[in-house]
Design a protein around this motif. Sequence first.
Motif, PDB file in Angstrom:
ATOM      1  N   LYS A 119       0.823  -1.200   0.000  1.00 51.79           N
ATOM      2  CA  LYS A 119       0.000   0.000   0.000  1.00 51.79           C
ATOM      3  C   LYS A 119       0.858   1.252   0.000  1.00 51.79           C
ATOM      4  O   LYS A 119       0.514   2.251  -0.611  1.00 51.79           O
ATOM      5  N   ASP A 120       2.009   1.207   0.705  1.00 55.58           N
ATOM      6  CA  ASP A 120       2.913   2.350   0.699  1.00 55.58           C
ATOM      7  C   ASP A 120       3.576   2.525  -0.659  1.00 55.58           C
ATOM      8  O   ASP A 120       3.797   3.640  -1.103  1.00 55.58           O
ATOM      9  N   LEU A 121       3.888   1.429  -1.332  1.00 52.81           N
ATOM     10  CA  LEU A 121       4.543   1.483  -2.636  1.00 52.81           C
ATOM     11  C   LEU A 121       3.645   2.140  -3.684  1.00 52.81           C
ATOM     12  O   LEU A 121       4.100   2.936  -4.484  1.00 52.81           O
ATOM     13  N   GLN A 174      -3.211   8.146  -5.038  1.00 52.22           N
ATOM     14  CA  GLN A 174      -3.536   9.557  -4.790  1.00 52.22           C
ATOM     15  C   GLN A 174      -3.685  10.323  -6.102  1.00 52.22           C
ATOM     16  O   GLN A 174      -4.614  11.117  -6.264  1.00 52.22           O
ATOM     17  N   LYS A 175      -2.776  10.088  -7.038  1.00 48.72           N
ATOM     18  CA  LYS A 175      -2.858  10.768  -8.341  1.00 48.72           C
ATOM     19  C   LYS A 175      -4.116  10.359  -9.090  1.00 48.72           C
ATOM     20  O   LYS A 175      -4.789  11.194  -9.697  1.00 48.72           O
ATOM     21  N   LEU A 176      -4.425   9.078  -9.076  1.00 46.28           N
ATOM     22  CA  LEU A 176      -5.634   8.609  -9.755  1.00 46.28           C
ATOM     23  C   LEU A 176      -6.879   9.237  -9.131  1.00 46.28           C
ATOM     24  O   LEU A 176      -7.807   9.629  -9.854  1.00 46.28           O
ATOM     25  N   LEU A 215      -6.541  -6.145  -4.483  1.00 46.53           N
ATOM     26  CA  LEU A 215      -5.946  -5.604  -3.266  1.00 46.53           C
ATOM     27  C   LEU A 215      -6.550  -4.255  -2.895  1.00 46.53           C
ATOM     28  O   LEU A 215      -6.750  -3.967  -1.729  1.00 46.53           O
ATOM     29  N   ASN A 216      -6.772  -3.416  -3.888  1.00 45.32           N
ATOM     30  CA  ASN A 216      -7.300  -2.083  -3.643  1.00 45.32           C
ATOM     31  C   ASN A 216      -8.139  -1.696  -4.850  1.00 45.32           C
ATOM     32  O   ASN A 216      -7.660  -1.783  -5.982  1.00 45.32           O
ATOM     33  N   ALA A 217      -9.379  -1.272  -4.628  1.00 43.97           N
ATOM     34  CA  ALA A 217     -10.232  -0.980  -5.780  1.00 43.97           C
ATOM     35  C   ALA A 217     -11.363  -0.033  -5.416  1.00 43.97           C
ATOM     36  O   ALA A 217     -11.864  -0.050  -4.295  1.00 43.97           O
ATOM     37  N   ASN A 218     -11.723   0.799  -6.375  1.00 40.81           N
ATOM     38  CA  ASN A 218     -12.979   1.542  -6.337  1.00 40.81           C
ATOM     39  C   ASN A 218     -13.617   1.514  -7.726  1.00 40.81           C
ATOM     40  O   ASN A 218     -14.553   2.228  -7.993  1.00 40.81           O
ATOM     41  N   LEU A 219     -13.096   0.654  -8.596  1.00 41.37           N
ATOM     42  CA  LEU A 219     -13.580   0.512  -9.966  1.00 41.37           C
ATOM     43  C   LEU A 219     -14.751  -0.454 -10.009  1.00 41.37           C
ATOM     44  O   LEU A 219     -14.665  -1.564  -9.518  1.00 41.37           O
ATOM     45  N   TYR A 225       7.457   3.350 -10.905  1.00 42.57           N
ATOM     46  CA  TYR A 225       7.469   2.501  -9.722  1.00 42.57           C
ATOM     47  C   TYR A 225       8.178   1.179  -9.985  1.00 42.57           C
ATOM     48  O   TYR A 225       8.857   0.651  -9.108  1.00 42.57           O
ATOM     49  N   LEU A 226       8.045   0.644 -11.174  1.00 46.33           N
ATOM     50  CA  LEU A 226       8.773  -0.584 -11.512  1.00 46.33           C
ATOM     51  C   LEU A 226      10.280  -0.343 -11.476  1.00 46.33           C
ATOM     52  O   LEU A 226      11.049  -1.172 -10.977  1.00 46.33           O
TER      53      LEU A 226
END
Length: 107
Positions: free
Chosen positions: A5-7, A13-15, A37-41, A85-86
């Motif tokens: 989540k930190d990565l 935030q940008k999205l 893992l993380n979604a609002n779509l 990030y990669l």
Amino acid sequence: MIKRKDLFKPTFQKLDQLGYDYRLSKTHITDPGYRTLNANLKGQAQAKVTFRLGGCSWKMEAARIFSGIFTVVINTILAALLLNYLERGRRLAKAVDTDYLTSVMSR
């Protein structure tokens, strides 16, 4: 150790600032199916990026109602953020495996 989540927090935030809905999914080393893992779509994604990191496959999906050139520009920015990030992950892995003073592999 970097928590996932930190990565990806700056990307999320940008999205959010750009008004995108997103979904981040990954596979486990032993399980080939994607787990969210993380979604609002909700619904279909307009853009998908898949990559491998830490022995797992990751998938980032994003969608926005706008269309046309604006969507192309935003998707390009999204891809650039993910590639950044990669690259950070690759540099971190190299730093972990290399002695800082001698630049010799530590393993």
